[in-house]
Structure formats: C-alpha cells, structure tokens
Enzyme design. Structure first.
Site, PDB file in Angstrom:
ATOM      1  N   TRP A 101       0.828  -1.214   0.000  1.00 56.18           N
ATOM      2  CA  TRP A 101       0.000   0.000   0.000  1.00 56.18           C
ATOM      3  C   TRP A 101       0.852   1.249   0.000  1.00 56.18           C
ATOM      4  CZ3 TRP A 101      -4.398  -0.914  -1.924  1.00 56.18           C
ATOM      5  CH2 TRP A 101      -5.001  -2.154  -1.743  1.00 56.18           C
ATOM      6  N   ASP A 168      -0.961   7.165   6.663  1.00 59.95           N
ATOM      7  CA  ASP A 168      -2.044   6.260   6.270  1.00 59.95           C
ATOM      8  C   ASP A 168      -2.221   5.261   7.405  1.00 59.95           C
ATOM      9  OD1 ASP A 168      -3.745   4.373   5.245  1.00 59.95           O
ATOM     10  OD2 ASP A 168      -2.455   3.767   3.577  1.00 59.95           O
ATOM     11  N   LYS A 192     -11.796  -1.387   8.290  1.00 57.92           N
ATOM     12  CA  LYS A 192     -11.143  -2.325   9.196  1.00 57.92           C
ATOM     13  C   LYS A 192     -11.653  -2.047  10.620  1.00 57.92           C
ATOM     14  CE  LYS A 192      -7.793  -2.243   5.651  1.00 57.92           C
ATOM     15  NZ  LYS A 192      -7.907  -3.451   4.957  1.00 57.92           N
TER      16      LYS A 192
END
Lengths: 356, 356
Positions: A101, A168, A192
C-alpha cells in the site's frame, strides 16, 4: 456453525453495530424513514456526521486546530489527493516504503511531484520497519503507513522528523493510543476498525495545509471540503452512520487503551503459538510485528493447503494470505473476539500435533 | 403518520429493498456473516457486483462493447475523472449548461483542458432545454446532463452530433427507456433511482476511450478499473448490494417501460394540478419539464412558507426548493408511489381553495 471472521478488510464489526444499522435501514430513529432515504442536508444526517467528526477528535485527543472529514474514494484516492494538495510541482516528498500500500501511495504521488523513498524494506520482503530519524529542509512532508495489512508489520515508533507527517492509518486506526497530534494529516479507509467499506476518514491540521501553485480540482480540494463541513458533495450516508456506531462502540468499551489491551492479548496469544510450533514460521521481525495482521506460513505447501482447508471446514474465514504474498494471514481488528483467536490457536496446536 | 418522501436524493427506494438490505446487514444469504463484514474478493461479493454490472447492461440494452463499473466518489468525482480520461491537454470539449450540476461539471473540466459551452439556458434561469444539433471536428466530446435535479428540466431529445456523447444521468437513470447506445459514456450517482448514496455507476464504450498524453492518476484511470473488473480498490460493498437490489426490483416490475409509464402518470398529475391552480406557478417551459423533479413556487412568499409548513405537518418531506433556487420542489423517482403524488395534489387543491 459459528463463523470466525479473520478477514483483512472489509472485516468484522461489533454485533451491536450490525443490529443497530439493520434497524436503521428499516427505520432510522423513529423518523418513519429508512436511513437510506434520508437527505444529507437534513438535521438528522447533520447530527450523525457532526457526532462522528467530534468522536474522531475525542478518541484522537486532538483539538480545534484539526478538522475531520468523511470522504468518498477509499484510502487509495487519498494516495492521489494528498500529493495534489500537499506537493507542489517540482517539490519533493519523502515516503517510506514498507509494503504494497505504501508503494501504491508512492506511485500515485509521482504523478504530481518528485518522490524520495527515504526508508524501505523492499529488499528483504518487507519483513521489518526500522526506527526512522529523518531531518530535511527539502521535502514538503514525510508519508508513512502505520500498519502494513499485507505484510504484517506495524510502526511502533513514530519517525523523528522536522517534516509534517502524513500517516495512512487505514489498518490500525483506533486500535491503540497513538501520538496523533504529532501528525499533520491522518487518513484511514473505514473498513477495518472504523466501519464498513465506502467511507474514508481524514484528519487535517488546518494550518499545515500548504499553498500550492497548481489548480486543485475543486472536488479534491481539502479546503473546500472543510468549508463545506464535509458535505461538499452527497456523502455516503449509510457508511458514515456505520462509522458513527463503531466510534460510539469504541468509546463505550473504554476507548483506545482498552482496544490496545485486547488487541495485545489476542496478538500475543497468536504470535506465541506461532513461535512455539515449529511447523509454522514467520519472516516478520519480532520487533515489527503487527497487532492487527499476523502473516506466517507452513513451509510445505501441501501441508499449508491442508491447514487452510481445515480452517474453512471449521468456519475460520479470511485466513489465506494476500495473493502476492501467499501463506496465512490472520487479521485481528478491534471487533474480533479473543475467543476467535483462541479457537484458531487450538486448531494450530491440534494440527501441529497431528502433522508435526 | 405515513411519510411521503419527495427528497431529491438521497431519496425513497422500494420498501422491499430496505427489508432485504436490513436482513443482509444482520446476515447475508445464510453465510453466517453480515454483508458489512464480507470481503470484496470473496465469491459472495463477486457474484453481487457481477450481477449488478450485468443487470445495468440488460436494462440499458447495451452489449459487450461496453463495460460497467461501480465506483466511489459520486457523480462529482466523475466531473473530474471524465476530462482526466477523455480530454487531452490543449484539446477542447463541448459542454451544455442547463443547471447547477452541469455548470459544476464545466468548472471541473476547465482544470484539464479547454471547454466550450455550446448551449446554455443560464440567461433565462435555466428554464428550458432546446433541441441541440452540434457538429464539430474540433471537440473531443459533448457532455450533457440529462436531467437537472435543481431546476426541474429534462432532456427529451438526445442531441444530434457526430461527437462522442458523455451523459450525466444521475437523476433520471433507469426512469425511462433511453437511447443509451448512442452514448459513449454514461454515469450516475446511485442515490436517486439506483440505490443508496455512496456508489456511482459508469458505463463506457471501451473503444471510445481515447489515448491521452497526460499521465492519468492510476486510481482515476478507467482502463485500470476495467482491467480489475471494477475491483481496483475496495468497493463500497453495501452500496453496491443496495444497487443490485434496486436493479432487480426495476427488472421485476417490468423494466424501463413500466418505470416510464408510472413516472409519466405521477408527473402528469402534478403538472396538471400546478397548471390548473393559479396560486402555483412554474417558469419551466412545458416542453422541458422533468418527470423526476417538478420545480414551482407560490409568488407570495409568506403564503409559500405556509404551504411548506402544511406539507411538513402532513408528513410530506423534501419539498423545499434547492437553496439557490427557492420555491417548491417535488421529486418523483421510480420508487415514489402514485399515492404520494395524489396526496400532495390534494393538499395543493385544498390549499388553493382555502387561500385562493
């Protein structure tokens, strides 16, 4: 058969969230209306989004110098939107690269300016994250990924730097106390620890938003979203509501300290079990292990497939490693009960005894 | 008290959609899991999104030359993403300007290339849409808005042009049969006729995607979304599912022909009532009236406020005109029953008798 949901995201949420969300889909709060048909400029929805924005600040312990937005597009859109707003043409940004990511974030940033990768563990299969001290007067910001969902590593020490930190936190937001106020910009896809897929939370220290020479597309301009109180375009109403329910649950349970205690208990049990059973291995450095996602494997691939099949038969889902990494991945977000990890560890021990 | 929901969007959906969506939030399809915790790469979700993509094509009557995507970001993000992908630097695009949303699309396009407004009714308060014939060899595409939610006008004749047509159909998608196959690109935020807020449908004739010299941000590149089968990043799972339920409902009811028949009946009743009662006026040209959103007013503002108050007391919600336009707006999307419009027209008549 009870299901144990170890999905990496979208992932398990508290049962009370499902129940209250389902009720609201039939009728929201005695309004005679489904939450799905409520206008986003009604007082009903304004109260929802304002409470959610305020709970984010409360849980983060940040004040009026920050603004909180609920945006469309997932964290991946933030990979683009962050450099659009923070990285001027010809300017340089510093990125760490500790997983798939983070490396996607780097690729999106390169469209807008110059990127220097100032720390990377790519050469060792992203198996660790070192402490980082990075002083610079030529970079606009330092971008980090606090938890690497795919690789199973987590930042345990915020970098020491004089640059604005952009983080992030998609896969470990609100899983532990964190020095949020040392960051200029924090973002997280909700799916999440913070809700369902379809909304992304962004916290911005307003004064750290730079002046940029490019014309920022209006819909991507954080300033315009702030001015519009996070209602610049129709927000994903239901997804924001599910985030509110999840944030309330985190607070009611006792906040981030309680979340960390539980997450520590779950991950310690799992890592101890991995370390105790020779049939299971992990290449993740012990000091970099993630409390959210444990990534490990069985060297013999046939045996590993047998184990994954047994998980499936026992209703333990979402445990297959990410397609580019393989192996086994167990995600243990806030809402996953300890009992699921206990069941999983029992299977591991049983499997090791039978096959070891 | 029963509620009549005339919201302009998010807006009323079929009751059966609420019921099935609520059940899925508790447990999706006997999986033991909430729809909110289902991974987007599971077969469960792949089946959902594939059926939804295929139903869009079936309802549109388009074939394999098109691809259908479910994206984040709302139609407003498409205002940016369309020129990013279709309008090269220094190239020109043709836009029609018939309302606030079309004019926002124009502003976003100007960031990326040159825009010529080839038809506008801005000088007459956006009160009509003329037939358009527009031939050009210097424009990359013609952008139109098929229904103007705020102003209450609707395109009743697709422009005659040799250019690829790009159509924002957010507020009248699937409300009537339409020559979809004459368009190169169709997009619609779901939250009126196609589902809940939080997902945007895009249909692309693949061969009409041009080669562009700029580097398109990966997350905004339609080609990458097509290659990834609409799973380039985590999609808004629940919003896609609600769209699937709504698309199924449209098909079960008999498709777009049935939708148009019902929408015609509702809007004709309302417009006839407006025209018959001198206290109500509309400046929208009769030939441009929208079957989705009727925009009208009472000249005396105090009287108008009384009428709006009476609506509220009778559970008729969402009838206040858009903030920049004022007046009264009644939205009559697919799921709004005729009986709601009948009740509303009864109130209009009663009000006119009492106050006229």
């Amino acid at each position: 058969m009870p299901i144990h949901n170890f999905n990496s995201g979208p992932s398990i949420l508290p049962k009370s969230v499902y129940e209250e969300a389902a009720r609201a889909v039939i009728e929201y709060n005695n309004t005679g209306l489904s939450i799905l048909e409520i206008g986003h400029r009604t007082n009903w929805f304004i109260q929802i989004i304002e409470e959610a924005r305020s709970l984010v600040k409360e849980l983060m312990g940040i004040g009026g110098e920050y603004d909180v937005l609920f945006l469309h597009g997932g964290a991946t859109t933030q990979f683009m939107q962050v450099p659009m707003n923070f990285l001027d043409q010809q300017a340089r940004a510093a990125y760490t690269d500790h997983g798939i990511w983070g490396s996607k974030a780097i690729n999106e940033a390169k469209v807008w300016g110059e990127v220097d990768v100032v720390q990377s563990s790519a050469n060792s299969k992203y198996d660790h994250i070192d402490r980082l001290e990075f002083l610079s007067n030529k970079h606009s910001y330092l971008h980090i990924t606090t938890n690497n969902t795919v690789e199973g590593t987590q930042v345990h020490h915020l970098p020491e730097t004089n640059l604005p930190i952009i983080a992030d936190m998609s896969s470990d937001i609100f899983s532990r106390p964190f020095p949020f106020s040392k960051c200029s910009f924090i973002y997280a896809g909700a799916q999440k620890n913070m809700g369902a897929a379809g909304v992304t939370m962004v916290a911005i220290r307003i004064n750290d938003l730079p002046s940029i020479s490019r014309s920022i597309p209006p819909i991507m301009d954080y300033r315009k979203h702030i001015e519009a109180n996070s209602l610049l375009n129709t927000p994903p109403v239901f997804a924001v509501y599910v985030s509110l329910l999840t944030l309330r649950w985190i607070k009611e349970q006792g906040g981030l300290g309680v979340m960390e205690k539980r997450n520590h208990e779950k991950s310690e049990l799992l890592y101890n079990t991995i370390d105790a059973l020779p049939v299971f291995s992990t290449y993740v450095a012990p000091s970099s292990r993630s409390q959210m996602n444990a990534v490990f494997f069985i060297e013999d691939e046939l045996l590993q497939q047998q184990f994954l099949d047994e998980c499936k038969e026992l209703g333990m889902i979402g445990v297959k490693g990410y397609r580019t990494v393989g192996g086994i991945r167990v995600s243990m977000y806030n809402a996953l009960p300890l009992s699921s990890v206990q069941e999983f560890c029992s299977l591991m021990k049983d499997f090791a005894r039978r096959k070891g």
